[in-house]
Scaffold this motif. Structure first.
Motif, PDB file in Angstrom:
ATOM      1  N   ASP A   1      67.953  31.063  84.944  1.00 46.72           N
ATOM      2  CA  ASP A   1      68.655  30.059  85.745  1.00 46.72           C
ATOM      3  C   ASP A   1      69.360  30.222  86.800  1.00 46.72           C
ATOM      4  O   ASP A   1      69.862  29.488  87.517  1.00 46.72           O
ATOM      5  CB  ASP A   1      69.638  29.492  84.591  1.00 46.72           C
ATOM      6  N   GLY A   2      69.482  31.707  87.063  1.00 45.35           N
ATOM      7  CA  GLY A   2      70.218  32.238  88.248  1.00 45.35           C
ATOM      8  C   GLY A   2      69.403  32.227  89.470  1.00 45.35           C
ATOM      9  O   GLY A   2      68.290  32.000  89.355  1.00 45.35           O
ATOM     10  N   HIS A   3      69.965  32.657  90.611  1.00 43.03           N
ATOM     11  CA  HIS A   3      69.538  32.992  91.891  1.00 43.03           C
ATOM     12  C   HIS A   3      68.776  34.100  91.832  1.00 43.03           C
ATOM     13  O   HIS A   3      68.842  35.122  91.060  1.00 43.03           O
ATOM     14  CB  HIS A   3      70.773  33.221  93.003  1.00 43.03           C
ATOM     15  N   TYR A   4      67.744  34.191  92.810  1.00 40.00           N
ATOM     16  CA  TYR A   4      66.825  35.140  93.123  1.00 40.00           C
ATOM     17  C   TYR A   4      66.385  35.340  94.344  1.00 40.00           C
ATOM     18  O   TYR A   4      66.556  34.305  95.023  1.00 40.00           O
ATOM     19  CB  TYR A   4      65.751  35.403  91.977  1.00 40.00           C
ATOM     20  N   THR A   5      65.836  36.578  94.739  1.00 40.64           N
ATOM     21  CA  THR A   5      65.240  36.532  96.043  1.00 40.64           C
ATOM     22  C   THR A   5      63.601  36.234  95.793  1.00 40.64           C
ATOM     23  O   THR A   5      63.121  36.819  95.258  1.00 40.64           O
ATOM     24  CB  THR A   5      65.648  37.920  96.577  1.00 40.64           C
ATOM     25  N   TYR A   6      63.145  35.459  96.757  1.00 40.94           N
ATOM     26  CA  TYR A   6      61.742  35.223  96.768  1.00 40.94           C
ATOM     27  C   TYR A   6      61.121  35.728  98.158  1.00 40.94           C
ATOM     28  O   TYR A   6      61.553  35.507  99.128  1.00 40.94           O
ATOM     29  CB  TYR A   6      61.263  33.720  96.784  1.00 40.94           C
ATOM     30  N   LEU A   7      60.274  36.595  97.933  1.00 41.99           N
ATOM     31  CA  LEU A   7      59.809  37.297  99.231  1.00 41.99           C
ATOM     32  C   LEU A   7      58.305  37.032  99.257  1.00 41.99           C
ATOM     33  O   LEU A   7      57.635  37.193  98.199  1.00 41.99           O
ATOM     34  CB  LEU A   7      60.022  38.699  99.285  1.00 41.99           C
ATOM     35  N   LEU A   8      57.710  36.646 100.341  1.00 44.04           N
ATOM     36  CA  LEU A   8      56.135  36.454 100.469  1.00 44.04           C
ATOM     37  C   LEU A   8      55.846  37.364 101.687  1.00 44.04           C
ATOM     38  O   LEU A   8      56.304  37.453 102.760  1.00 44.04           O
ATOM     39  CB  LEU A   8      55.813  35.078 100.900  1.00 44.04           C
ATOM     40  N   GLY A   9      54.879  38.183 101.300  1.00 50.19           N
ATOM     41  CA  GLY A   9      54.298  39.232 102.230  1.00 50.19           C
ATOM     42  C   GLY A   9      53.210  40.011 101.788  1.00 50.19           C
ATOM     43  O   GLY A   9      52.145  39.357 100.994  1.00 50.19           O
ATOM     44  N   LEU A  10      53.147  41.056 102.352  1.00 51.44           N
ATOM     45  CA  LEU A  10      51.959  42.138 101.993  1.00 51.44           C
ATOM     46  C   LEU A  10      52.436  43.388 101.493  1.00 51.44           C
ATOM     47  O   LEU A  10      53.556  44.009 102.058  1.00 51.44           O
ATOM     48  CB  LEU A  10      51.103  42.139 103.294  1.00 51.44           C
ATOM     49  N   PRO A  11      51.749  44.020 100.523  1.00 53.62           N
ATOM     50  CA  PRO A  11      51.826  45.304 100.183  1.00 53.62           C
ATOM     51  C   PRO A  11      51.701  46.336 101.459  1.00 53.62           C
ATOM     52  O   PRO A  11      50.934  46.131 102.026  1.00 53.62           O
ATOM     53  CB  PRO A  11      50.973  45.713  99.032  1.00 53.62           C
ATOM     54  N   VAL A  12      52.479  47.527 101.569  1.00 54.88           N
ATOM     55  CA  VAL A  12      52.532  48.080 102.715  1.00 54.88           C
ATOM     56  C   VAL A  12      52.602  49.751 102.326  1.00 54.88           C
ATOM     57  O   VAL A  12      52.944  50.109 101.044  1.00 54.88           O
ATOM     58  CB  VAL A  12      53.771  48.094 103.642  1.00 54.88           C
ATOM     59  N   SER A  13      52.133  50.630 103.093  1.00 54.14           N
ATOM     60  CA  SER A  13      52.081  52.211 102.851  1.00 54.14           C
ATOM     61  C   SER A  13      53.442  52.845 103.264  1.00 54.14           C
ATOM     62  O   SER A  13      53.547  53.857 102.831  1.00 54.14           O
ATOM     63  CB  SER A  13      50.872  52.745 103.577  1.00 54.14           C
ATOM     64  N   SER A  14      54.159  51.892 104.104  1.00 56.61           N
ATOM     65  CA  SER A  14      55.342  52.747 104.834  1.00 56.61           C
ATOM     66  C   SER A  14      56.484  51.424 105.160  1.00 56.61           C
ATOM     67  O   SER A  14      55.840  50.521 105.331  1.00 56.61           O
ATOM     68  CB  SER A  14      55.049  53.561 105.767  1.00 56.61           C
ATOM     69  N   ILE A  15      57.577  51.692 104.961  1.00 57.85           N
ATOM     70  CA  ILE A  15      58.495  50.660 105.512  1.00 57.85           C
ATOM     71  C   ILE A  15      59.246  51.145 106.799  1.00 57.85           C
ATOM     72  O   ILE A  15      60.181  50.554 106.969  1.00 57.85           O
ATOM     73  CB  ILE A  15      59.758  50.449 104.403  1.00 57.85           C
ATOM     74  N   LEU A  16      58.551  52.008 107.501  1.00 58.14           N
ATOM     75  CA  LEU A  16      59.098  52.365 108.846  1.00 58.14           C
ATOM     76  C   LEU A  16      58.430  51.189 109.561  1.00 58.14           C
ATOM     77  O   LEU A  16      57.526  50.464 109.509  1.00 58.14           O
ATOM     78  CB  LEU A  16      58.407  53.851 109.258  1.00 58.14           C
ATOM     79  N   ASN A  17      59.348  51.272 110.723  1.00 57.99           N
ATOM     80  CA  ASN A  17      59.275  49.686 111.604  1.00 57.99           C
ATOM     81  C   ASN A  17      58.961  48.619 111.157  1.00 57.99           C
ATOM     82  O   ASN A  17      58.084  48.016 111.516  1.00 57.99           O
ATOM     83  CB  ASN A  17      57.795  50.307 112.440  1.00 57.99           C
ATOM     84  N   VAL A  18      59.702  48.205 110.077  1.00 53.30           N
ATOM     85  CA  VAL A  18      59.867  46.784 109.686  1.00 53.30           C
ATOM     86  C   VAL A  18      60.298  46.075 110.693  1.00 53.30           C
ATOM     87  O   VAL A  18      61.353  46.142 111.396  1.00 53.30           O
ATOM     88  CB  VAL A  18      60.598  46.525 108.578  1.00 53.30           C
ATOM     89  N   PRO A  19      59.682  45.007 111.252  1.00 53.00           N
ATOM     90  CA  PRO A  19      59.987  44.197 112.431  1.00 53.00           C
ATOM     91  C   PRO A  19      61.230  43.500 112.063  1.00 53.00           C
ATOM     92  O   PRO A  19      61.315  43.252 110.829  1.00 53.00           O
ATOM     93  CB  PRO A  19      58.691  42.977 112.642  1.00 53.00           C
ATOM     94  N   ALA A  20      62.065  42.996 112.902  1.00 52.91           N
ATOM     95  CA  ALA A  20      63.073  42.171 112.818  1.00 52.91           C
ATOM     96  C   ALA A  20      62.715  40.979 111.977  1.00 52.91           C
ATOM     97  O   ALA A  20      61.636  40.232 112.280  1.00 52.91           O
ATOM     98  CB  ALA A  20      63.774  41.966 114.042  1.00 52.91           C
ATOM     99  N   ASN A  21      63.597  40.221 111.315  1.00 54.80           N
ATOM    100  CA  ASN A  21      63.209  39.033 110.439  1.00 54.80           C
ATOM    101  C   ASN A  21      62.311  39.182 109.388  1.00 54.80           C
ATOM    102  O   ASN A  21      62.026  38.230 108.647  1.00 54.80           O
ATOM    103  CB  ASN A  21      62.925  37.864 111.578  1.00 54.80           C
ATOM    104  N   PHE A  22      61.963  40.378 109.189  1.00 50.98           N
ATOM    105  CA  PHE A  22      60.935  40.726 107.939  1.00 50.98           C
ATOM    106  C   PHE A  22      62.102  41.578 107.052  1.00 50.98           C
ATOM    107  O   PHE A  22      63.088  42.252 107.297  1.00 50.98           O
ATOM    108  CB  PHE A  22      59.956  41.566 108.413  1.00 50.98           C
ATOM    109  N   VAL A  23      61.521  41.482 105.654  1.00 52.95           N
ATOM    110  CA  VAL A  23      62.380  42.281 104.759  1.00 52.95           C
ATOM    111  C   VAL A  23      61.318  42.925 103.981  1.00 52.95           C
ATOM    112  O   VAL A  23      60.269  42.777 103.869  1.00 52.95           O
ATOM    113  CB  VAL A  23      63.110  41.167 103.898  1.00 52.95           C
ATOM    114  N   ALA A  24      61.720  44.301 103.408  1.00 52.26           N
ATOM    115  CA  ALA A  24      61.112  45.199 102.663  1.00 52.26           C
ATOM    116  C   ALA A  24      61.714  45.123 101.251  1.00 52.26           C
ATOM    117  O   ALA A  24      62.939  45.372 101.397  1.00 52.26           O
ATOM    118  CB  ALA A  24      61.202  46.556 103.329  1.00 52.26           C
ATOM    119  N   LYS A  25      61.091  45.240 100.013  1.00 51.80           N
ATOM    120  CA  LYS A  25      61.478  45.128  99.001  1.00 51.80           C
ATOM    121  C   LYS A  25      60.574  46.019  97.992  1.00 51.80           C
ATOM    122  O   LYS A  25      59.189  46.132  98.240  1.00 51.80           O
ATOM    123  CB  LYS A  25      61.248  43.881  98.071  1.00 51.80           C
TER     124      LYS A  25
END
Length: 158
Positions: free
Chosen positions: A66-90
């Motif tokens: 019933d609580g809040h959660y983060t919903y993220l829609l994207g793609l699996p990645v091999s690295s989180i280096l250079n994540v563009p602005a306005n994108f999130v890595a989880k």
């Protein structure tokens, strides 16, 4: 349904905080996230992607169902280096996941019905107690036709 163990991995995409009650009453954020990602072809802007299957992640739970959660829609990645602005890595933690395959049908319907089924499953059928650390959905070639879609939901277990 089956139980799988897997190593952790990262997903990069766009995200928002929401909760199930907001999604049910039409004031949620999930539809907006999908619309923005598809309209602006944002998946093409994600660096280091390891595939083409969209992944929807539910994480950072507050209060279980019933609580809040983060919903993220994207793609699996091999690295989180250079994540563009306005994108999130989880990070999706490794561990045990119950894999639930939806029926085929209109995408909004199969997602909703699959989650209703998951939320009503007894612990024995689910294969354990939900961890509420991370759950995710895979949108592969079976969901290419939104009227005859089928998805897999990975439910994190303790």
């Amino acid at each position: 349904m089956n139980i799988q163990r897997h190593a952790g991995f990262y997903v990069v995409g766009i995200a928002a905080r929401t909760q199930n009650s907001a999604e049910r009453n039409g004031s949620g954020k999930i539809g907006e996230i999908w619309h923005e990602l598809l309209r602006d072809n944002l998946a093409s802007k994600i660096p280091n992607k390891t595939g083409i299957n969209l992944t929807a992640v539910y994480t950072d739970y507050e209060g279980g169902l019933d609580g809040h959660y983060t919903y993220l829609l994207g793609l699996p990645v091999s690295s989180i280096l250079n994540v563009p602005a306005n994108f999130v890595a989880k990070y999706i933690p490794g561990g045990r996941y119950c894999v639930v395959t939806s029926e085929r049908g209109p995408i909004k319907q199969v997602v909703s019905e699959t989650w209703k089924r998951i939320c009503s499953m007894p612990v024995a059928e689910l294969g354990g107690i939900r961890s509420f650390r991370a759950d995710y959905e895979i949108y592969d070639q079976r969901s290419a036709d939104p009227e005859k879609a089928q998805i897999e939901v990975y439910v994190g277990l303790r």
